[in-house]
Design an enzyme around this catalytic site. Structure first.
Site, PDB file in Angstrom:
ATOM      1  N   LYS A  55    -100.860 -76.718 -34.653  1.00 54.56           N
ATOM      2  CA  LYS A  55     -99.793 -76.815 -33.648  1.00 54.56           C
ATOM      3  C   LYS A  55    -100.397 -77.013 -32.258  1.00 54.56           C
ATOM      4  O   LYS A  55    -101.606 -76.797 -32.065  1.00 54.56           O
ATOM      5  CB  LYS A  55     -98.947 -75.538 -33.691  1.00 54.56           C
ATOM      6  CG  LYS A  55     -99.722 -74.266 -33.332  1.00 54.56           C
ATOM      7  CD  LYS A  55     -98.911 -73.003 -33.619  1.00 54.56           C
ATOM      8  CE  LYS A  55     -99.673 -71.751 -33.216  1.00 54.56           C
ATOM      9  NZ  LYS A  55     -98.976 -70.520 -33.692  1.00 54.56           N
ATOM     10  N   ARG A 152     -89.263 -61.837 -33.917  1.00 51.14           N
ATOM     11  CA  ARG A 152     -89.304 -63.069 -33.141  1.00 51.14           C
ATOM     12  C   ARG A 152     -88.647 -64.117 -34.034  1.00 51.14           C
ATOM     13  O   ARG A 152     -87.472 -63.995 -34.347  1.00 51.14           O
ATOM     14  CB  ARG A 152     -90.773 -63.391 -32.797  1.00 51.14           C
ATOM     15  CG  ARG A 152     -90.965 -64.181 -31.555  1.00 51.14           C
ATOM     16  CD  ARG A 152     -92.443 -64.444 -31.275  1.00 51.14           C
ATOM     17  NE  ARG A 152     -93.092 -65.217 -32.341  1.00 51.14           N
ATOM     18  CZ  ARG A 152     -94.368 -65.587 -32.325  1.00 51.14           C
ATOM     19  NH1 ARG A 152     -95.144 -65.262 -31.325  1.00 51.14           N
ATOM     20  NH2 ARG A 152     -94.876 -66.302 -33.322  1.00 51.14           N
ATOM     21  N   HIS A 184     -94.997 -63.507 -40.324  1.00 50.53           N
ATOM     22  CA  HIS A 184     -96.062 -63.509 -39.318  1.00 50.53           C
ATOM     23  C   HIS A 184     -96.248 -62.079 -38.807  1.00 50.53           C
ATOM     24  O   HIS A 184     -95.277 -61.344 -38.636  1.00 50.53           O
ATOM     25  CB  HIS A 184     -95.636 -64.460 -38.189  1.00 50.53           C
ATOM     26  CG  HIS A 184     -96.747 -64.927 -37.298  1.00 50.53           C
ATOM     27  ND1 HIS A 184     -98.009 -65.256 -37.751  1.00 50.53           N
ATOM     28  CD2 HIS A 184     -96.773 -65.161 -35.949  1.00 50.53           C
ATOM     29  CE1 HIS A 184     -98.753 -65.654 -36.721  1.00 50.53           C
ATOM     30  NE2 HIS A 184     -98.032 -65.601 -35.624  1.00 50.53           N
ATOM     31  N   ARG A 240    -103.204 -68.785 -43.301  1.00 52.94           N
ATOM     32  CA  ARG A 240    -102.719 -69.718 -42.266  1.00 52.94           C
ATOM     33  C   ARG A 240    -103.509 -69.560 -40.976  1.00 52.94           C
ATOM     34  O   ARG A 240    -102.965 -69.221 -39.926  1.00 52.94           O
ATOM     35  CB  ARG A 240    -101.255 -69.386 -41.936  1.00 52.94           C
ATOM     36  CG  ARG A 240    -100.206 -70.135 -42.641  1.00 52.94           C
ATOM     37  CD  ARG A 240     -98.812 -69.863 -42.090  1.00 52.94           C
ATOM     38  NE  ARG A 240     -98.605 -68.709 -41.271  1.00 52.94           N
ATOM     39  CZ  ARG A 240     -98.147 -67.523 -41.696  1.00 52.94           C
ATOM     40  NH1 ARG A 240     -97.830 -67.331 -42.966  1.00 52.94           N
ATOM     41  NH2 ARG A 240     -98.001 -66.532 -40.845  1.00 52.94           N
ATOM     42  N   TYR A 283    -111.017 -74.274   1.122  1.00 53.17           N
ATOM     43  CA  TYR A 283    -109.821 -73.787   1.815  1.00 53.17           C
ATOM     44  C   TYR A 283    -109.900 -72.299   2.144  1.00 53.17           C
ATOM     45  O   TYR A 283    -110.263 -71.485   1.299  1.00 53.17           O
ATOM     46  CB  TYR A 283    -108.588 -73.975   0.933  1.00 53.17           C
ATOM     47  CG  TYR A 283    -108.162 -75.400   0.722  1.00 53.17           C
ATOM     48  CD1 TYR A 283    -108.109 -76.312   1.773  1.00 53.17           C
ATOM     49  CD2 TYR A 283    -107.779 -75.831  -0.547  1.00 53.17           C
ATOM     50  CE1 TYR A 283    -107.695 -77.620   1.559  1.00 53.17           C
ATOM     51  CE2 TYR A 283    -107.361 -77.135  -0.770  1.00 53.17           C
ATOM     52  CZ  TYR A 283    -107.320 -78.021   0.290  1.00 53.17           C
ATOM     53  OH  TYR A 283    -106.907 -79.302   0.068  1.00 53.17           O
ATOM     54  N   CYS A 330    -109.493 -75.347  -6.123  1.00 57.09           N
ATOM     55  CA  CYS A 330    -108.515 -76.267  -5.536  1.00 57.09           C
ATOM     56  C   CYS A 330    -107.857 -77.083  -6.653  1.00 57.09           C
ATOM     57  O   CYS A 330    -108.211 -76.955  -7.810  1.00 57.09           O
ATOM     58  CB  CYS A 330    -109.198 -77.187  -4.536  1.00 57.09           C
ATOM     59  SG  CYS A 330    -110.136 -76.263  -3.298  1.00 57.09           S
ATOM     60  N   ASP A 332    -108.157 -80.179  -7.340  1.00 63.08           N
ATOM     61  CA  ASP A 332    -108.993 -81.222  -7.924  1.00 63.08           C
ATOM     62  C   ASP A 332    -110.473 -80.886  -7.981  1.00 63.08           C
ATOM     63  O   ASP A 332    -111.256 -81.683  -8.472  1.00 63.08           O
ATOM     64  CB  ASP A 332    -108.875 -82.502  -7.080  1.00 63.08           C
ATOM     65  CG  ASP A 332    -107.454 -82.768  -6.668  1.00 63.08           C
ATOM     66  OD1 ASP A 332    -106.612 -82.840  -7.567  1.00 63.08           O
ATOM     67  OD2 ASP A 332    -107.188 -82.863  -5.453  1.00 63.08           O
TER      68      ASP A 332
HETATM   69  C1  LIG Z   1     -99.835 -69.855 -34.613  1.00 60.65           C
HETATM   70  C2  LIG Z   1     -99.509 -69.326 -35.940  1.00 60.65           C
HETATM   71  C3  LIG Z   1    -100.523 -69.051 -36.883  1.00 60.65           C
HETATM   72  C4  LIG Z   1    -101.991 -69.119 -36.544  1.00 60.65           C
HETATM   73  O1  LIG Z   1    -102.318 -67.983 -35.781  1.00 60.65           O
HETATM   74  P1  LIG Z   1    -103.836 -67.697 -35.325  1.00 60.65           P
HETATM   75  O2  LIG Z   1    -103.767 -66.360 -34.712  1.00 60.65           O
HETATM   76  O3  LIG Z   1    -104.178 -68.762 -34.352  1.00 60.65           O
HETATM   77  O4  LIG Z   1    -104.654 -67.767 -36.543  1.00 60.65           O
HETATM   78  C5  LIG Z   1    -100.144 -68.679 -38.147  1.00 60.65           C
HETATM   79  N1  LIG Z   1     -98.840 -68.554 -38.470  1.00 60.65           N
HETATM   80  C6  LIG Z   1     -97.843 -68.763 -37.591  1.00 60.65           C
HETATM   81  C7  LIG Z   1     -96.438 -68.582 -38.023  1.00 60.65           C
HETATM   82  C8  LIG Z   1     -98.140 -69.145 -36.291  1.00 60.65           C
HETATM   83  O5  LIG Z   1     -97.146 -69.344 -35.413  1.00 60.65           O
END
Ligand SMILES: *Cc1c(COP(=O)(O)O)cnc(C)c1O
Length: 407
Positions: A55, A152, A184, A240, A283, A330, A332
């Site tokens: 992602k 969430r 998650h 994951r 600056y 800054c 840039d």
């Molecule tokens: C981003 C995400 C992951 C990966 O998480 P990491 O901490 O980067 O390994 C896995 N599952 C879900 C649902 C996520 O949103």
């Protein structure tokens, strides 16, 4: 119509990618490190499959390039948030399973179904949007995202029994095929936090409840990077990992887990000049030269991903030494003090902001500590004029050299 804007935007990653070397500000991604990290994660996963999370344009490393390498190195699936991110991978010729899990219920689910992208469903309303699209364009492959305590994204517990009824009905009608279930974790980076066990139990119960109404998820998964490397009891059918794919330790206090950071952020010196004692630099003259000195000017600033709050908190590997950045960041540019070592640096030299640390440079983790954030945000923050390119033997079709050390 929905999602069109996202699709158009997604054709352009945040960073320009080029094969031209030595631009003024660059983000170098070592694809050999990505391959190595996926191999490490595959070992940690034991018998479980690996879904590489790509992602946010592969945590700003380039989702397409990272996906190709990850799939060649032991990952079998890809995970993204939006349909647009998934379609971009399909357009690049990637045929592996792709799951996307964060789409508003008015998204263009038809385009996901047509591209054989698996949809993470998170509410009854969301499921109905998917089944509506499926009745137009054909059966959708779905994975249920269940909320086990993160509170969430994911199907809320009070809606879950009704959700399962609706899902079972849609499945009997041939509108959806249930492929998996996932959730998650809230505290994965604290591997022994009691919440993890609570979430695990709720997850197992959720799977049981689905089976009780005749649903049969084939792939169930719970572990992000941290859980992949610390909690084998949470591996289920697939893990994951995201951040670990890019070589950033998911539990920095417990070491590197054999991972290698893939991103290096650096710039080339545009000017070297003397500054007399008592003169202020940049600056506001926040930094005053304590004695006659020499400074180097680097053409990267907060527009390129060096937060202004980093003032006085980082050093740059330049001319064989870590040297303090001085004065304000800054838009840039930033300035580095060379002290009584003026001959060590010439215009055109490479200055390393962060990398894997092997050459004495700081790491994304060091930057995160300096800023009071996490390395995820540091690598995702590199932008602006920064040009990304790839190194490593794994770099598809490129003769990219290995990363050279700074002089
Ligand atoms: C981003 C995400 C992951 C990966 O998480 P990491 O901490 O980067 O390994 C896995 N599952 C879900 C649902 C996520 O949103």
């Amino acid at each position: 119509m929905n999602g069109t804007i996202g699709v158009v935007n997604s054709q352009h990653s945040a960073l320009r990618t080029t094969s031209v070397h030595d631009p003024a500000v660059e983000c170098i991604v070592d694809l050999d490190a990505i391959a190595h990290n996926v191999g490490v994660l595959k070992k940690f996963a034991g018998g479980a499959d690996v879904m590489s999370v790509v992602k946010a344009d592969g945590y700003n490393h380039g989702a397409i390039e990272v996906s190709h390498v990850a799939l060649a190195s032991g990952a079998s699936e890809l995970g993204v948030t939006t349909i647009a991110e998934a379609l971009r991978l399909r357009a690049a010729g990637i045929t592996a399973p792709i799951l996307c899990w964060l789409n508003p219920s008015d998204s263009d689910f038809g385009s996901a179904i047509e591209a054989n992208v698996e949809i993470g469903v998170t509410s009854i309303k969301h499921l109905h949007a998917v089944t509506n699209a499926a009745s137009d364009v054909g059966r959708a492959t779905v994975t249920v995202k269940v909320d086990t305590g993160l509170n969430r994204n994911g199907v809320a517990s009070e809606q879950y029994p009704m959700f399962l009824e609706e899902l079972a009905k849609a499945s009997r009608q041939g509108l959806v095929e249930l492929r998996g279930m996932f959730s998650h974790l809230a505290h994965a980076d604290e591997p022994y936090h009691p919440t993890i066990d609570v979430q695990r139990q709720r997850f197992v119960d959720s799977i049981e409840q689905a089976r009780a109404v005749g649903l049969d998820p084939q792939k169930v998964h719970l572990s992000n990077s941290a859980a992949t490397v610390t909690r084998p009891d949470l591996h289920f059918d697939m893990v994951r990992p995201g951040v670990a794919v890019y070589g950033l330790s998911p539990v920095p206090d417990e070491g590197t887990f054999g991972l290698r950071p893939a991103m290096t952020f650096r710039a080339r010196v545009v000017l070297v000049k003397k500054v007399a004692a008592g003169e202020g630099v940049s600056y506001g003259h926040d930094w005053i030269a304590p004695s006659d000195t020499t400074v180097a000017l680097l053409p990267a600033g907060y527009a390129d991903g060096i937060p202004r709050a980093m003032k006085g908190r980082y050093s740059v590997m330049l001319g064989g030494k870590l040297r303090p950045a001085i004065g304000r960041v800054c838009m840039d540019q930033v300035v580095v003090d060379l002290g009584d070592d003026p001959g060590a640096v010439s215009e055109g030299d490479e200055a390393w902001f962060f990398g894997n640390g092997d050459h004495g440079e700081q790491t994304a983790h060091d930057w995160a500590e300096a800023m009071g954030t996490i390395h995820y945000e540091v690598v995702c923050g590199i932008r602006g004029r920064t040009v990304r390119h790839y190194v490593g033997d794994t770099a598809a079709g490129s003769k990219a050299p290995s990363l050279r050390s700074p002089r």
